[in-house]
Design an enzyme around this catalytic site. Structure first.
Site, short mmCIF file in Angstrom:
data_model
loop_
_atom_site.label_atom_id
_atom_site.label_comp_id
_atom_site.label_asym_id
_atom_site.label_seq_id
_atom_site.Cartn_x
_atom_site.Cartn_y
_atom_site.Cartn_z
N SER A 15 6.43 -16.86 -27.66
CA SER A 15 6.90 -16.64 -26.28
C SER A 15 7.24 -15.17 -26.03
O SER A 15 7.83 -14.49 -26.89
CB SER A 15 8.15 -17.49 -26.04
N SER A 17 9.21 -14.40 -23.55
CA SER A 17 10.49 -14.40 -22.84
C SER A 17 11.61 -13.66 -23.58
O SER A 17 12.39 -12.95 -22.94
CB SER A 17 10.92 -15.83 -22.51
N THR A 62 10.31 -24.47 -22.30
CA THR A 62 8.85 -24.40 -22.30
C THR A 62 8.29 -25.64 -23.00
O THR A 62 9.03 -26.58 -23.33
CB THR A 62 8.38 -23.06 -22.92
N LYS A 66 9.35 -29.48 -20.84
CA LYS A 66 9.61 -29.19 -19.43
C LYS A 66 9.90 -30.46 -18.60
O LYS A 66 10.64 -30.40 -17.62
CB LYS A 66 8.43 -28.44 -18.80
N ASP A 102 8.48 -21.17 -11.81
CA ASP A 102 7.07 -20.78 -11.99
C ASP A 102 6.38 -20.54 -10.64
O ASP A 102 5.73 -19.51 -10.43
CB ASP A 102 6.30 -21.86 -12.76
N ALA A 127 -5.44 -28.51 -12.58
CA ALA A 127 -4.56 -29.54 -12.02
C ALA A 127 -3.45 -29.91 -13.00
O ALA A 127 -2.97 -31.03 -13.00
CB ALA A 127 -5.38 -30.77 -11.64
N GLY A 128 -3.03 -28.94 -13.83
CA GLY A 128 -1.95 -29.20 -14.78
C GLY A 128 -0.59 -28.83 -14.17
O GLY A 128 -0.45 -28.72 -12.94
N ALA A 130 1.15 -26.03 -14.19
CA ALA A 130 1.25 -24.76 -13.46
C ALA A 130 0.66 -24.90 -12.07
O ALA A 130 1.23 -24.43 -11.07
CB ALA A 130 0.53 -23.65 -14.24
N TYR A 215 -2.23 -14.60 -18.80
CA TYR A 215 -1.79 -13.21 -18.94
C TYR A 215 -2.16 -12.60 -20.29
O TYR A 215 -1.88 -11.42 -20.53
CB TYR A 215 -0.29 -13.08 -18.68
N GLY A 236 -2.00 -12.50 -14.52
CA GLY A 236 -0.90 -13.44 -14.68
C GLY A 236 0.43 -12.81 -15.09
O GLY A 236 1.47 -13.46 -15.02
P1 NDP Z 1 -1.68 -27.87 -18.60
O1 NDP Z 1 -1.99 -28.24 -20.01
O2 NDP Z 1 -0.68 -28.65 -17.83
O3 NDP Z 1 -3.06 -27.87 -17.75
C1 NDP Z 1 -4.21 -27.25 -18.25
C2 NDP Z 1 -5.28 -27.15 -17.17
O4 NDP Z 1 -6.36 -26.36 -17.67
C3 NDP Z 1 -5.88 -28.49 -16.75
O5 NDP Z 1 -6.27 -28.43 -15.40
C4 NDP Z 1 -7.11 -28.57 -17.68
O6 NDP Z 1 -8.15 -29.41 -17.19
C5 NDP Z 1 -7.57 -27.13 -17.63
N1 NDP Z 1 -8.39 -26.72 -18.78
C6 NDP Z 1 -7.99 -26.60 -20.07
N2 NDP Z 1 -9.02 -26.13 -20.82
C7 NDP Z 1 -10.09 -25.99 -19.99
C8 NDP Z 1 -11.43 -25.57 -20.18
N3 NDP Z 1 -11.89 -25.22 -21.37
N4 NDP Z 1 -12.24 -25.52 -19.10
C9 NDP Z 1 -11.78 -25.88 -17.87
N5 NDP Z 1 -10.52 -26.31 -17.64
C10 NDP Z 1 -9.68 -26.36 -18.69
O7 NDP Z 1 -1.27 -26.31 -18.68
P2 NDP Z 1 -0.41 -25.47 -17.63
O8 NDP Z 1 -0.77 -25.90 -16.26
O9 NDP Z 1 1.02 -25.49 -18.04
O10 NDP Z 1 -0.92 -23.98 -17.92
C11 NDP Z 1 -2.23 -23.56 -17.57
C12 NDP Z 1 -2.37 -22.07 -17.89
O11 NDP Z 1 -1.48 -21.32 -17.09
C13 NDP Z 1 -2.06 -21.69 -19.34
O12 NDP Z 1 -3.02 -20.75 -19.76
C14 NDP Z 1 -0.71 -21.01 -19.26
O13 NDP Z 1 -0.53 -20.03 -20.25
C15 NDP Z 1 -0.77 -20.37 -17.88
N6 NDP Z 1 0.56 -20.16 -17.29
C16 NDP Z 1 0.90 -18.91 -16.89
C17 NDP Z 1 2.13 -18.68 -16.32
C18 NDP Z 1 2.51 -17.28 -15.90
O14 NDP Z 1 3.70 -17.04 -15.69
N7 NDP Z 1 1.57 -16.37 -15.74
C19 NDP Z 1 3.11 -19.75 -16.12
C20 NDP Z 1 2.63 -21.07 -16.53
C21 NDP Z 1 1.39 -21.25 -17.11
P3 NDP Z 1 -8.22 -30.98 -17.54
O15 NDP Z 1 -7.26 -31.65 -16.58
O16 NDP Z 1 -9.63 -31.33 -17.30
O17 NDP Z 1 -7.78 -31.11 -18.98
#
Ligand code: NDP
Length: 274
Positions: A15, A17, A62, A66, A102, A127-128, A130, A215, A236
């Site tokens: 992290s 942070s 984290t 969460k 976030d 669609a995760g 974030a 990032y 990011g």
């Molecule tokens: P989640 O695990 O909740 O979601 C991951 C997402 O990425 C899903 O939509 C997933 O699709 C998709 N995904 C993963 N691998 C691939 C791939 N190879 N090709 C296409 N789609 C893919 O993660 P988060 O939402 O928590 O985080 C997502 C990103 O955002 C991370 O990289 C994280 O580091 C970054 N982040 C940055 C922040 C910042 O402050 N800048 C804050 C929070 C997050 P599927 O549903 O199909 O699995």
């Protein structure tokens, strides 16, 4: 006695942070430490209970905690409750409140870059967690139209339904949107998809802002491809700084020293060891 803060996760070794918040505390002359609190799931209730002690200001949360922290808190702020995830806990006299900074950090980063989201249209790829936080914060900030695409279309449809957005296919062209945001982990160091592009920036209109919330690296393949065709880009790191700044302000009631936080994040990223 020095006050305590920390990040709760498992693992937390990588992290940024501690570097960012440690620099902020020093720059603002707040007498507090910020530590890595690696917490396996079984230890989470005890870790959260310890936050109620008088010398503890709160914590960041984290992965993978969460969502799991929500029932352990006394109160959850409305946006965090709607997102269903907490990344910041504030201890106010033994009473714990959960927040999610976030999405607010994302909106602050956009505004800092001179892009006010009010009335604008957005395509979110991913669609995760974030994407969910960002979609709800954009709605709150007055964004006009939101579209969501995702590798797993059913997750895009579920999220779109929950936030009043339109689900579109992963190959939807970026052309009609004012801003396209990569909210997936594709492009991130160590993701196994370091070279993947969430969509082709060459098909966007010239003023479309291309944002990547990944990032590390600071310039992802998506941002590089967008920059090479002359589009404005935003990485990011500003979102990471601003979500931390909002947390700092919740804990201390003081304005966050953004310059010190930026410098610490860059140094930690370049050094690879925050
Ligand atoms: P989640 O695990 O909740 O979601 C991951 C997402 O990425 C899903 O939509 C997933 O699709 C998709 N995904 C993963 N691998 C691939 C791939 N190879 N090709 C296409 N789609 C893919 O993660 P988060 O939402 O928590 O985080 C997502 C990103 O955002 C991370 O990289 C994280 O580091 C970054 N982040 C940055 C922040 C910042 O402050 N800048 C804050 C929070 C997050 P599927 O549903 O199909 O699995």
């Amino acid at each position: 006695m020095s006050a305590r803060l920390g990040i709760i996760g498992h693992p937390v070794a990588h992290s940024l942070s501690p570097a960012i918040q440690g620099a902020a505390l020093r720059a603002a002359a707040v007498d507090a430490t910020y530590d890595r609190w690696d917490t396996p799931p079984d230890d989470l209730p005890a870790r959260i209970a310890a936050l109620r002690e008088p010398d503890c200001l709160g914590a960041n949360v984290t992965l993978p905690h969460k969502q799991a922290v929500l029932p352990l808190l006394d109160e959850v702020a409305p946006l965090a409750a709607e997102i269903g995830a907490v990344n910041t806990i504030v201890n106010d006299g033994g009473r714990l409140t959960g927040h999610n900074t976030d999405g607010g950090g994302f909106v602050a980063a956009l505004e800092e870059a001179g892009f006010a989201p009010g009335g604008k249209s957005f395509l979110l790829v991913g669609a995760g967690g974030a994407a969910r936080g960002i979609a709800l914060a954009l709605r709150q900030a007055g964004a006009d139209a939101l579209a969501i695409s995702n590798r797993t279309p059913a997750r895009a449809e579920a999220l779109a339904g929950a936030v009043g957005a339109e689900a579109v296919p992963l190959d939807a062209p970026p052309a009609p949107y004012d801003c396209v945001v990569n909210c997936t982990s594709a492009g991130m160091h160590g993701s196994g998809a370091e070279d993947a592009l969430p969509c082709d920036p060459a098909t966007a209109t010239p003023a479309t802002l291309i944002v990547d919330i990944v990032y590390a690296p600071e310039e992802t393949p998506f941002l590089r491809a967008a920059r090479e065709v002359g589009l404005p880009v935003l990485g990011g790191l500003p979102m990471l700084i601003h979500q931390g700044a909002l947390a700092f302000e919740l804990w201390t009631g003081r304005p966050a020293p953004l310059d010190a936080m930026r410098e610490a994040a860059r140094t930690a990223l370049v050094g690879g060891s925050p």
